[in-house]
Write a protein that holds these residues in place. Structure first.
Motif, PDB file in Angstrom:
ATOM      1  N   LEU B 133       0.837  -1.201   0.000  1.00  0.00           N
ATOM      2  CA  LEU B 133       0.000   0.000   0.000  1.00  0.00           C
ATOM      3  C   LEU B 133       0.869   1.248   0.000  1.00  0.00           C
ATOM      4  O   LEU B 133       2.001   1.219   0.461  1.00  0.00           O
ATOM      5  N   PRO B 134       0.315   2.357  -0.509  1.00  0.00           N
ATOM      6  CA  PRO B 134       1.049   3.621  -0.379  1.00  0.00           C
ATOM      7  C   PRO B 134       1.279   3.891   1.109  1.00  0.00           C
ATOM      8  O   PRO B 134       0.453   3.501   1.941  1.00  0.00           O
ATOM      9  N   SER B 135       2.388   4.543   1.448  1.00  0.00           N
ATOM     10  CA  SER B 135       2.749   4.684   2.860  1.00  0.00           C
ATOM     11  C   SER B 135       1.643   5.355   3.677  1.00  0.00           C
ATOM     12  O   SER B 135       1.418   5.018   4.833  1.00  0.00           O
ATOM     13  N   ALA B 136       0.883   6.286   3.038  1.00  0.00           N
ATOM     14  CA  ALA B 136      -0.174   6.981   3.774  1.00  0.00           C
ATOM     15  C   ALA B 136      -1.264   6.008   4.239  1.00  0.00           C
ATOM     16  O   ALA B 136      -1.911   6.223   5.248  1.00  0.00           O
ATOM     17  N   GLN B 137      -1.449   4.926   3.486  1.00  0.00           N
ATOM     18  CA  GLN B 137      -2.497   3.960   3.813  1.00  0.00           C
ATOM     19  C   GLN B 137      -1.993   2.842   4.723  1.00  0.00           C
ATOM     20  O   GLN B 137      -2.775   2.040   5.204  1.00  0.00           O
ATOM     21  N   ALA B 138      -0.664   2.781   4.889  1.00  0.00           N
ATOM     22  CA  ALA B 138      -0.087   1.658   5.613  1.00  0.00           C
ATOM     23  C   ALA B 138      -0.254   1.794   7.115  1.00  0.00           C
ATOM     24  O   ALA B 138      -0.264   0.818   7.845  1.00  0.00           O
ATOM     25  N   THR B 139      -0.374   3.035   7.587  1.00  0.00           N
ATOM     26  CA  THR B 139      -0.554   3.241   9.027  1.00  0.00           C
ATOM     27  C   THR B 139      -1.853   4.013   9.271  1.00  0.00           C
ATOM     28  O   THR B 139      -2.395   4.637   8.360  1.00  0.00           O
ATOM     29  N   GLY B 140      -2.321   3.950  10.468  1.00  0.00           N
ATOM     30  CA  GLY B 140      -3.566   4.637  10.813  1.00  0.00           C
ATOM     31  C   GLY B 140      -4.759   3.923  10.212  1.00  0.00           C
ATOM     32  O   GLY B 140      -4.638   2.810   9.676  1.00  0.00           O
ATOM     33  N   LEU B 141      -5.932   4.570  10.315  1.00  0.00           N
ATOM     34  CA  LEU B 141      -7.133   3.948   9.759  1.00  0.00           C
ATOM     35  C   LEU B 141      -7.012   3.829   8.254  1.00  0.00           C
ATOM     36  O   LEU B 141      -6.411   4.665   7.589  1.00  0.00           O
ATOM     37  N   PHE B 142      -7.559   2.724   7.724  1.00  0.00           N
ATOM     38  CA  PHE B 142      -7.539   2.517   6.277  1.00  0.00           C
ATOM     39  C   PHE B 142      -8.656   3.355   5.662  1.00  0.00           C
ATOM     40  O   PHE B 142      -9.844   3.110   5.879  1.00  0.00           O
ATOM     41  N   VAL B 143      -8.265   4.380   4.914  1.00  0.00           N
ATOM     42  CA  VAL B 143      -9.249   5.334   4.411  1.00  0.00           C
ATOM     43  C   VAL B 143      -9.798   4.855   3.073  1.00  0.00           C
ATOM     44  O   VAL B 143      -9.046   4.593   2.135  1.00  0.00           O
ATOM     45  N   LEU B 144     -11.114   4.723   3.010  1.00  0.00           N
ATOM     46  CA  LEU B 144     -11.772   4.267   1.785  1.00  0.00           C
ATOM     47  C   LEU B 144     -12.195   5.474   0.951  1.00  0.00           C
ATOM     48  O   LEU B 144     -12.380   6.572   1.483  1.00  0.00           O
ATOM     49  N   PRO B 145     -12.358   5.265  -0.371  1.00  0.00           N
ATOM     50  CA  PRO B 145     -12.781   6.392  -1.218  1.00  0.00           C
ATOM     51  C   PRO B 145     -14.121   6.968  -0.741  1.00  0.00           C
ATOM     52  O   PRO B 145     -14.947   6.257  -0.183  1.00  0.00           O
ATOM     53  N   GLU B 146     -14.302   8.271  -1.033  1.00  0.00           N
ATOM     54  CA  GLU B 146     -15.488   8.989  -0.559  1.00  0.00           C
ATOM     55  C   GLU B 146     -16.789   8.359  -1.001  1.00  0.00           C
ATOM     56  O   GLU B 146     -17.793   8.419  -0.292  1.00  0.00           O
TER      57      GLU B 146
END
Lengths: 349, 804
Positions: B133-146
């Motif tokens: 996953l892109p690093s932004a998605q690798a940590t924290g809550l997994f953000v789904l498209p709007e």
């Protein structure tokens, strides 16, 4: 003297002598007894000499009696002698008794290395099928190890990282397959070819429980006219039955080797569970033992056998793997550590 | 090769065939499936939710109390520790009763006094591989498209109902390095049709393409490019990300994801770069210049060589063909127009370039194994269409395609004779069945009586010869259906040759004399060989794996010594070992030709004998070794003698060369104390017999002699000689002197004595002789005469005195 009196004496003598005899328990006493009762100066002799004082009719009768007594003495003596000898021998043997649980005098016996053992066994099976054994160089040329086996430079199946090179052209053979080509070249078009090639091979693998940078292979090659893929299966099935028992079966799976076409991985029924599925065969009931296939037409042509006329099959197997399966060895490094405590387990002839 | 079951299913009707059943069928057809792994690692009860509000937890700095809309009316209150738990985000929500990978159960709970009705999840918590996953998605809550529907099951949203088959592809089946190839393969196995398109209609751009292409190297048979502008640089849709992920590819951004997606789908690698970085709008594909430099996308400055292919413009290189793009043409946020490249590069060039630079990408692997020329155009069209559809891109002009004059055709014709195929495989299969198999593979068949021409599409580069067609028939008919037959061949004698038979005997003899066979490594270190002062320099490996194993041994002793050291260190008090092995000798280095491989029977006795009731443990000595050698050589038919050896690494007084037929065939001796020390052992006896020499000196077959009719006579003498005198020399003298008589049948020493009654510096040797004539009984006078002759010879040659 009258005969009656003599006969009484004779009887008394007999009773006394035989009674004494029963008391004798040593050979020396027995000899003395014999001198005393059967010797020249014995009472019996003295009595018999008195025969002259008897009347003409009495003499034979008395003589007969004396002989009876003598015979009785001799028989009793012999019987006693035999019994004494037996008793004495029994005593001596009893005294000679040893501890038969102590070990015998060692005739040291070593052991053939398990890999050699497996190789010999496999060799014997193929010798019985009319194959001969050939050996080849461990230091091979790139040409024989790869190119003549349909693995030109830059072939994707040929990875520099897997091969110990000694120079641009020389290497430690990575398989026994170069001997396919060398054998065909040596045979110069003659058929049939039926050979196996056992030998050491080398790969650039880190040594671990299942990999060894040095190991052994046994290659097989059959070339002739009209040789079919089903013959490959039949030959390997005979081999498998000879090595692992009559209930063995082989299963071929399509695979790829640059020097065979069609190619196959060859599975045998799992030697542990006989097909039930277990830890050794990862539940499949089959274990992969050989790679095989029909000799690639290019390899035949490059080796001087017209592929439109001749055909053949080749196979290769790993004695280490077979030894590990057969003897329950879980780490290949044990085979190259040569710990005598390990090797001594293979002392059975 | 990892492949998504659902992706395959999109193009081929798998009916109710389970992934496991499909795996079995693939394996039986030669595509060994190593693993079948569900994408869902144990997720259930997780839905899409939107964070409506988030406030600080009253009693915990790191926690937030979120109100989450999961589409069930009242928002749920959930306590969350993630730093990105912000209002407006749509995230996976594990409802009370949900299960997460690892068997984690989610329950209604209270966290520091605040009620929490579930859990907001990160990527790892729902079993996604964060490294993809892109690093932004690798940590924290997994953000789904709007636009992700609220309340939807996350399994559906993330396509977690998919199953991944891990196929161990053999090197010939590069065609199966794509969904397209696997669809064809599965369709052939199942004999079902498929809907994978052969051609793709790309959206046509207006006007002319702004670029021109110059193919200046033969190693690029075909190169196509499409320029697009107006692309919305966004992330790729979730379904695409999940498919990439299922097949082990990392998600980056829309453009890269589309090129990877099409590569997986078509097996054709694509490359996208900044079209405005191309000077004079001219792409030149050429060989690099020696020493030319290029900074690649990973920021590394690479120095190129002439055998590498570069993509360039008239001024500079902008990419390494098939391996990695250049930083100077990288797509950035400010890129206006992108160029999409679809091409075929020479596999070995790409492979060498990658090896030299230490790079090995998915694209590179596909070029190395060879891409299908027929896929180049459709793959470019497919990528163009996806960028138009998903990124709002506009094609500028049509794609530009150039190719070498001679280029691979779309198919080739392979001759095939059905009867010969049946003969080669050894089983019955009808012509119609064979034709059906070819059709299922997508091959064309031109039947001309009994000679066919089979038209093989270019995607199956591995099928070029008739034998390749046999394999296709065999594997799709089923290898299980091949019968077992017996080769009908002339009878051949199966027997070991002289050398093999001798070695087999030697092995058995040595084992029966208490020796253990060992097998050691041929590779060792120069240090291990150093104590032997060999005239041969060991042959080194070009690329050794370790210092301990970097040269080929020139001798077996170090290998056996290593075994002795190991055993002595593991509670083995001693032993007798042997190896039938080789040393590798050359007089010239670097190596130019195959060196000599010298085969020897090498033996080592180390430590102590095993003590028994009858003989106490004692150290092995020279005579243990010599006894074995005598026995071995006698059994193998070699008449050996022993002369003092001058080998420097052996004990000068306790070593001998083994001589047979005037040739030295081996050696036996105690190790020189310095040698033993260098090997780390106390004392050991080494012996070695050269296999080729032994084979050359072996006597021919045994000949039987009739037993003597007349009795012989034995005479013993005791003589006193100097201590240094060799008993062997005494016997040789007697033998020589009495040889002409032909009457001496046996001669040996039976006692050697030093001590009381023998003068200082002298020893007493007792010798027994046995005389016999085949024709008559010898007289005492004759025998006394012979003994006197022997004593005289011993006196003359060795100053021997008869001991009274």
């Amino acid at each position: 003297m009258d005969m009656e009196a003599l006969i009484v004496q004779l009887r008394r003598l007999q009773e006394t002598a035989l009674a004494k005899l029963t008391e004798i328990s040593a050979t020396r006493d027995l000899t003395n007894w014999r001198v005393q009762y059967l010797g020249k100066k014995s009472e019996l002799n003295a009595l018999s000499k008195q025969m002259g004082s008897l009347g003409q009719e009495e003499r034979p009768l008395f003589g007969e009696r004396v002989n009876e007594v003598r015979k009785a003495f001799e028989d009793a003596y012999l019987e006693r002698q035999t019994a004494l000898a037996a008793a004495e021998q029994a005593l001596r043997l009893a005294q000679e008794t040893i501890d038969i649980t102590l070990p015998g005098r060692a005739i040291g016996r070593g052991a053939i290395h398990p890999i050699s053992r497996v190789i010999q066994e496999i060799e014997n099976i193929f010798l019985g099928m009319g194959f001969s054994i050939v050996d080849g160089p461990e230091i091979e040329t790139d040409h024989y190890n790869f190119e003549l086996l349909n693995l030109p430079k830059d072939h994707p199946a040929r990875d520099m990282q897997d091969t110990f090179y000694l120079s641009d052209e020389l290497l430690l053979r990575t398989h026994t397959s170069p001997m396919q080509v060398r054998t065909m070249e040596r045979m110069q078009g003659d058929i049939p070819i039926k050979v196996i090639v056992p030998g050491r091979v080398y790969r650039r693998d880190e040594d671990d429980a299942t990999h060894s940078h040095q190991f052994t292979q046994i290659e097989g090659l059959v070339v002739g006219e009209g040789i079919r893929m089903s013959d490959l299966k039949g030959t390997l099935e005979s081999f498998a039955k000879a090595l692992f028992g009559p209930e063995q079966r082989v299963r071929l799976r399509p695979s790829y080797f640059p020097f065979t076409e069609p190619s196959a991985e060859v599975d045998l029924l799992c030697v542990h569970c006989h097909g039930e599925g277990c830890r050794v065969c990862k539940g499949t009931g089959w274990i992969e033992i050989l790679g095989a296939g029909m000799v690639h037409p290019r390899v035949l042509d490059m080796s001087g056998y017209d592929s439109t006329r001749y055909s053949g099959f080749a196979f290769g197997m790993g004695p280490e793997r077979i030894a590990m399966l057969r003897y329950g060895i879980s780490d290949i490094r044990l085979l190259y550590q040569n710990d005598l405590r390990f090797l001594a387990q293979f002392a059975r002839a | 090769m990892k492949v998504s079951y659902q992706w395959l299913r999109e193009y081929v009707d798998l009916a109710d065939l389970s992934p496991e059943a499909l795996a079995d069928k693939l394996t039986s057809a030669g595509l060994a499936v190593d693993a079948v792994e569900p994408r869902n690692k144990g997720v259930s009860g997780v839905v899409v939710g939107e964070i409506v509000s988030a406030r600080q937890h009253p009693d915990a700095d790191r926690l937030r109390v979120c109100m989450v809309n999961v589409g069930t009316g009242e928002p749920l209150q959930i306590v969350c520790g993630a730093s990105n738990a912000n209002p407006g985000l749509r995230v996976p929500v594990a409802l009370p009763g949900a299960t997460l990978p690892g068997g984690v159960q989610i329950r209604r709970t209270t966290l520091r006094g605040v009620e929490s009705n579930g859990m907001l999840c990160s990527a790892a918590e729902i079993g996604l591989e964060t490294r993809l996953l892109p690093s932004a998605q690798a940590t924290g809550l997994f953000v789904l498209p709007e636009e992700t529907p609220i309340g939807e099951d996350i399994v559906k949203v993330l396509c977690l109902d998919d199953v991944v088959l891990d196929i161990d592809l053999t090197p010939n089946r590069s065609d199966c390095f794509s969904i397209r190839g696997l669809v064809h393969e599965v369709a052939a196995i199942l004999r079902s049709g498929h809907s994978f398109p052969e051609h793709i209609e790309a959206p046509k751009g207006v006007g002319e393409s702004p670029i021109a292409i110059d193919l200046a190297t033969e190693r690029c048979p075909r190169y196509e490019a499409q320029v697009l502008d107006g692309i919305n640089q966004t992330s790729s849709p979730l379904w695409m990300q999940m498919r990439l992920m299922a097949m082990g590819i990392r998600t980056i951004d829309l453009v890269v994801d589309v090129t990877n997606y099409v590569m997986l789908e078509w097996g054709q690698p694509l490359h996208a770069f900044d079209a405005d970085s191309i000077a004079q709008s001219q792409i030149v594909v050429r060989q690099a210049h020696d020493g030319e430099e290029l900074v690649t996308l990973d920021g590394q400055k690479r120095t190129l060589t002439r055998d590498m292919i570069v993509i360039s413009d008239p001024e500079k290189a902008i990419g390494l063909a098939g391996v990695m793009g250049g930083e100077n043409s990288e797509i950035t946020a400010s890129t206006r127009r992108i160029a999409l490249e679809s091409a075929r590069f020479d596999g070995s060039s790409v492979r060498r370039t990658g090896q030299r630079l230490g790079l090995r990408s998915e694209a590179q692997q596909r070029f190395e194994k060879g891409v299908d020329p027929a896929a180049i155009s459709p793959a470019l069209a497919r990528a163009t269409a996806l960028l138009v559809e998903l990124g709002g891109a506009r094609p500028i002009g049509p794609s530009v395609a150039v190719h070498q004059e001679r280029q691979a055709g779309d198919s080739r014709q392979v001759p095939f004779v059905p009867e010969q195929c049946r003969e080669a495989l050894g089983f019955a299969i009808s012509n119609d069945e064979m034709e059906a198999i070819f059709h299922a593979l997508g091959f064309g068949v031109h039947r001309q009586e009994d000679k066919w021409l089979v038209e093989v599409p270019s995607r199956r580069a591995d099928v070029a010869l008739t034998a390749d067609l046999y394999e296709e028939i065999a594997r799709l008919h089923g290898y299980d259906n091949i019968p077992s037959t017996v080769t009908v061949l002339p009878v051949t004698p199966g027997m070991r040759d002289r050398r093999q038979a001798m070695l087999a005997k030697a092995r058995d003899l040595l084992v029966n004399m208490g020796m253990f066979e060992v097998r050691t490594y041929a590779l060792t270190s120069p240090d291990a060989l150093a104590p032997l002062s060999s005239p041969y320099r060991p042959i080194p490996l070009l690329l050794p794996m370790s210092d301990e194993r970097r040269v080929l041994r020139t001798h077996l002793l170090p290998s056996l010594a290593e075994v002795a050291v190991h055993n002595l260190a593991h509670q083995v008090s001693g032993g007798a070992i042997f190896e039938i092995g080789k040393s590798y000798l050359t007089s010239e280095l670097p190596l130019c030709a195959q060196p000599q491989e010298r085969e020897v029977i090498a033996m080592l006795w180390f430590g102590e004998t095993e003590g028994t009731l009858y003989e106490k443990a004692r150290r092995y000595d020279f005579y243990d070794a010599k006894g074995v050698l005598e026995n071995l050589l006698a059994a193998l038919g070699a008449d050996a003698s022993y002369v003092r050896s001058a080998i420097p690494w052996l004990h000068p007084g306790r070593s001998a060369d083994v001589v047979a037929s005037g040739e030295t065939i081996g050696v036996v001796g105690e190790l020189h104390p310095e040698t033993a020390k260098a090997f780390g052992i106390d004392r050991a006896i080494y012996a070695e017999i050269d296999v080729a020499s032994l084979l050359a000196t072996r006597e021919s077959d045994m000949q039987a002699k009739a037993l003597p009719k007349f009795p012989g006579s034995r005479r013993d003498i005791a003589i006193v000689v100097d201590r240094e005198t060799l008993v062997g020399d005494l016997l040789r003298t007697v033998n020589k002197r009495l040889a002409t008589s032909g009457l001496l049948q046996d001669l040996k020493a039976f006692d050697v004595y030093v001590g009381e009654g023998v003068p200082e510096g002298k020893k007493s040797v007792a010798i027994t002789m046995f005389f016999q004539d085949a024709e008559r009984t010898l007289t005492d006078d004759e025998i006394e005469q012979l003994v006197a002759t022997a004593i005289d010879a011993l006196h003359v040659n060795h100053n021997a005195q008869l001991r009274s």
